[in-house]
Scaffold this motif. Structure first.
Motif, mmCIF file in Angstrom:
data_model
loop_
_atom_site.group_PDB
_atom_site.id
_atom_site.type_symbol
_atom_site.label_atom_id
_atom_site.label_comp_id
_atom_site.label_asym_id
_atom_site.label_seq_id
_atom_site.Cartn_x
_atom_site.Cartn_y
_atom_site.Cartn_z
ATOM 1 N N LEU A 193 0.074 3.463 -6.543
ATOM 2 C CA LEU A 193 -0.350 3.387 -4.858
ATOM 3 C C LEU A 193 0.059 5.479 -4.688
ATOM 4 N N ASP A 194 -1.341 5.574 -4.483
ATOM 5 C CA ASP A 194 -1.042 7.196 -4.150
ATOM 6 C C ASP A 194 -0.464 7.430 -3.171
ATOM 7 N N GLN A 195 -0.042 6.220 -1.892
ATOM 8 C CA GLN A 195 1.067 6.847 -1.155
ATOM 9 C C GLN A 195 1.768 5.570 -0.908
ATOM 10 N N ASN A 196 2.990 5.708 -0.442
ATOM 11 C CA ASN A 196 3.488 4.606 -0.359
ATOM 12 C C ASN A 196 4.180 3.951 0.895
ATOM 13 N N GLU A 197 3.114 4.937 1.976
ATOM 14 C CA GLU A 197 3.217 4.324 3.686
ATOM 15 C C GLU A 197 1.999 4.606 3.413
ATOM 16 N N LEU A 198 1.651 4.034 5.254
ATOM 17 C CA LEU A 198 0.200 4.118 5.912
ATOM 18 C C LEU A 198 0.943 4.381 6.829
ATOM 19 N N ILE A 199 -0.217 5.406 7.949
ATOM 20 C CA ILE A 199 1.099 5.419 9.563
ATOM 21 C C ILE A 199 -0.889 5.956 9.824
ATOM 22 N N PHE A 200 -0.790 4.856 11.243
ATOM 23 C CA PHE A 200 -1.874 5.339 11.710
ATOM 24 C C PHE A 200 -1.278 5.302 13.433
ATOM 25 N N GLU A 201 -2.483 6.728 13.533
ATOM 26 C CA GLU A 201 -2.334 7.322 14.887
ATOM 27 C C GLU A 201 -3.458 7.317 15.824
ATOM 28 N N LEU B 79 -6.462 3.190 1.135
ATOM 29 C CA LEU B 79 -5.227 2.763 -0.223
ATOM 30 C C LEU B 79 -5.683 3.098 -1.391
ATOM 31 N N LYS B 80 -5.554 3.811 -2.475
ATOM 32 C CA LYS B 80 -6.102 4.524 -3.752
ATOM 33 C C LYS B 80 -5.477 3.374 -4.705
ATOM 34 N N MET B 81 -5.760 2.251 -5.501
ATOM 35 C CA MET B 81 -4.748 1.636 -6.353
ATOM 36 C C MET B 81 -5.032 2.278 -7.970
ATOM 37 N N GLN B 82 -4.582 2.157 -8.488
ATOM 38 C CA GLN B 82 -5.016 2.352 -10.043
ATOM 39 C C GLN B 82 -3.895 0.899 -10.807
ATOM 40 N N ASN B 83 -4.892 0.412 -11.525
ATOM 41 C CA ASN B 83 -4.593 -0.511 -12.867
ATOM 42 C C ASN B 83 -3.720 0.171 -13.627
ATOM 43 N N ARG B 84 -3.027 0.002 -14.036
ATOM 44 C CA ARG B 84 -2.505 0.824 -15.370
ATOM 45 C C ARG B 84 -2.517 0.183 -16.922
ATOM 46 N N LEU B 85 -2.626 -0.523 -16.510
ATOM 47 C CA LEU B 85 -3.087 -1.921 -17.911
ATOM 48 C C LEU B 85 -4.154 -2.236 -18.122
ATOM 49 N N GLY C 255 -10.281 -3.612 -12.230
ATOM 50 C CA GLY C 255 -11.026 -3.683 -13.369
ATOM 51 C C GLY C 255 -9.511 -2.671 -14.435
ATOM 52 N N ALA C 256 -9.119 -3.306 -15.384
ATOM 53 C CA ALA C 256 -8.743 -2.290 -16.710
ATOM 54 C C ALA C 256 -8.673 -0.640 -16.407
ATOM 55 N N GLY C 257 -7.783 -0.269 -16.600
ATOM 56 C CA GLY C 257 -7.632 0.878 -16.044
ATOM 57 C C GLY C 257 -8.563 1.634 -15.036
ATOM 58 N N GLN C 258 -8.715 1.157 -14.004
ATOM 59 C CA GLN C 258 -9.196 1.102 -13.015
ATOM 60 C C GLN C 258 -8.971 1.656 -12.029
ATOM 61 N N THR C 259 -9.396 2.535 -10.669
ATOM 62 C CA THR C 259 -8.817 2.930 -9.719
ATOM 63 C C THR C 259 -10.015 1.960 -8.811
ATOM 64 N N GLU C 260 -9.143 1.644 -7.270
ATOM 65 C CA GLU C 260 -10.410 0.848 -6.417
ATOM 66 C C GLU C 260 -8.819 1.387 -5.647
#
Length: 545
Positions: free
Chosen positions: A319-327, A338-344, A382-387
């Motif tokens: 994850l590009d961050q471990n906390e989301l703060i909405f204000e 939230l950017k998520m990278q599949n490392r597999l 997907g494999a090695g992809q980021t969503e």
């Protein structure tokens, strides 16, 4: 050595006492040689005696200043230098000699005799001996005569200063030697720094941990400072890690710039801490030398399963961050990505599971706000992809000024007919209604538990405000006469997992207080959020035997 034989023991003082080490890579190392003939069965006793002798002799030894001399000139110049000798505790006659400096790939330096008539030893005129008496400073006067046909570049020599006779200390003959490094830089038209990459690879240490290694050779006659780094990118050119590289000596001595000597070849290394899945990667070197020199070189490398050992097993999802703060203000929508990278090397599905801070928690982000996962759940990557997952929070129009909390448990499953749970990652959530938040706390209790040499003080703190805190507490103990014991104690959380204190939640703050008699004391407690006092309280504390 065969038992009963005698021999010579050589000890470098910097291996015993770190304060005698020269941390600079090119400040002169302080050398000490101990010569003694002893029987091996007395080795432990002898080592102890040697240390005592070293200390005693060091106090008597002559001091040498400076330890590095830098001279700049051109062919045909004559340059003078002098070395100051500070008197020791006894009269000494010192012998002087010159040695060649050789740079090792690790950055360490070694010394050896000059070839007969070789530069710059043949240019340097120094006395062969010098005497120093207690209370009377002396100096070494030296001259460098540069030939008219001298080639431009940096010439180095070590001026060794050593007693003619060792000092006798009990069973030992002790000789303290100093080395002064001479840098002679000769100007020349067309002289410029040049380097060559002789190696670039991903290797592993004795534990199997991956290291980036770059081997750089100085193919010029000049010396210069260098820095190096490298990047690792996957087959999609996504950055995995940027790694700083240094030779071992410079890592060991915490020196960020490495000086590369003429003809030297340095081995720059740096650890890879990000787990690497099997596949192809681009390794790219960024090398900076002298004032404006730059060199870039890239290489493709292939990683196979089991090639390396990592400190922790690879996480399936990054994850590009471990906390989301909405204000936002009441009635306003707030969006976060939230950017998520599949490392597999295979696709995965990510399921977002809402989790409350506690059952019926009054500051729940789910109960008090409208939270929507706009990209849906589960989300396939997907494999090695980021969503990017898009999450929105709607602050109600009538919402009071407060912050609400909760979390998502991101469960990562293998894609397919029979999904397998691969990983679980917590994601903290905070929704803040814009306004003047209340930051207050209450000390619920304070106590002390007896330990071997004192008391473990425990304060239980509750957040009575409307937003999370990162509190500390200062404690002053007073006796029955209301007299301070003179100790200001700082109480902090010892739970690395609970740094923040959420509204309506409690936290333990602790500290250790040594050498305190059992009794009932008055505890003056001040609670701080940053540098702001948010609560003060006076409470009794009972310390039992």
């Amino acid at each position: 050595m065969v038992p009963g034989d005698t021999g010579t023991y050589i000890v470098y003082l910097d291996q015993f006492f770190s304060f005698l080490r020269q941390p600079q890579p090119f400040g002169t190392q302080f050398l000490l040689e101990v010569f003694t003939a002893v029987k091996r069965k007395f080795l432990i006793f002898l080592l102890f005696s040697m240390v005592m002798s070293l200390l005693a002799t060091y106090a008597l030894a002559v001091g040498v200043v400076p330890l590095t001399v830098e001279l700049n000139g051109k062919p045909g110049d004559t340059m003078n230098f002098n070395i100051k000798l500070n008197p020791g505790g006894q009269t000494e006659k010192l012998k002087l000699s010159l040695e060649k400096i050789i740079q090792q790939p690790t950055g360490d330096l070694q010394y050896s005799p000059f070839e007969q008539g070789g530069p710059p030893a043949s240019w340097i005129a120094i006395p062969t001996t010098v005497g120093v008496s207690p209370g009377a400073s002396s100096q070494i006067d030296g001259t460098v005569k540069v030939p008219l046909n001298a080639q431009g570049g940096t010439y180095l020599a070590l001026l060794k200063v050593a007693p003619e006779e060792p000092t006798r200390k009990g069973a030992f003959d002790v000789s303290i030697q100093y080395g002064v490094r001479l840098y002679i830089r000769i100007e020349s038209a067309g002289l410029r720094p040049r380097v060559q990459v002789t190696g670039l690879d991903l290797i592993k240490d004795e534990k199997g941990t991956p290291l980036i290694q770059a081997r750089i050779k100085n193919i010029s006659a000049a010396d210069f400072l260098t820095t190096a780094s490298a990047t690792l990118r996957d087959s999609n050119q996504k950055l995995i890690q940027r790694v700083e590289l240094r030779p071992t000596y410079f890592w060991r001595n915490k020196i960020s710039q490495a000086r590369l000597l003429p003809g030297g070849e340095l081995n720059y290394i740096g650890p890879v801490t990000e787990p690497l899945s099997p596949g192809e990667y681009e390794l790219r070197l960024f090398y900076h030398y002298s004032e404006n020199g730059q060199l870039l070189q890239a290489k493709n490398i292939q990683i196979h399963a089991g090639d390396y050992v990592f400190a922790s097993p690879p996480k399936a999802l990054k994850l590009d961050q471990n906390e989301l703060i909405f204000e936002a203000r009441p009635g306003v929508l707030s969006l976060k990505g939230l950017k998520m990278q599949n490392r597999l090397d295979k696709p995965v599905k990510v399921v977002f599971i809402p989790e409350e801070v506690a059952p019926d928690y009054p500051y729940s982000i789910f109960a008090n706000n409208s939270l929507t996962l706009r990209t849906g759940s589960p989300l396939t990557i997907g494999a090695g992809q980021t969503e990017v997952a898009i999450i929105s929070v709607q602050i109600p129009r009538e919402a009071p000024v407060r912050a609400n909390y909760g979390s998502f448990n991101l469960q990562v499953y293998s894609a397919g007919d029979k999904p397998v749970l691969l990983d679980e990652i917590p994601l903290s959530l905070e929704a803040i209604t814009v306004g003047n938040q209340t930051r207050t706390a209450e000390v619920l209790s304070i106590s002390g538990d007896k330990e071997k040499s004192g008391y473990r003080i425990l304060a239980v703190l509750k957040n009575t405000g409307t937003i999370k805190l990162t509190p500390v507490a200062n404690l002053v103990l007073k006796d029955k006469a209301n007299k301070s014991l003179g100790t200001l104690l700082s109480l902090k959380t010892d739970d690395a997992q609970q740094v923040a204190l959420l509204p309506n939640q409690t936290m333990n703050l602790t500290a250790f207080l040594p050498k305190l008699d059992p009794a009932t004391y008055q505890a003056d407690v001040t609670v701080l959020e940053g540098d702001k006092v948010i609560q003060t309280v006076i409470m009794p504390i009972h310390l039992k035997k």
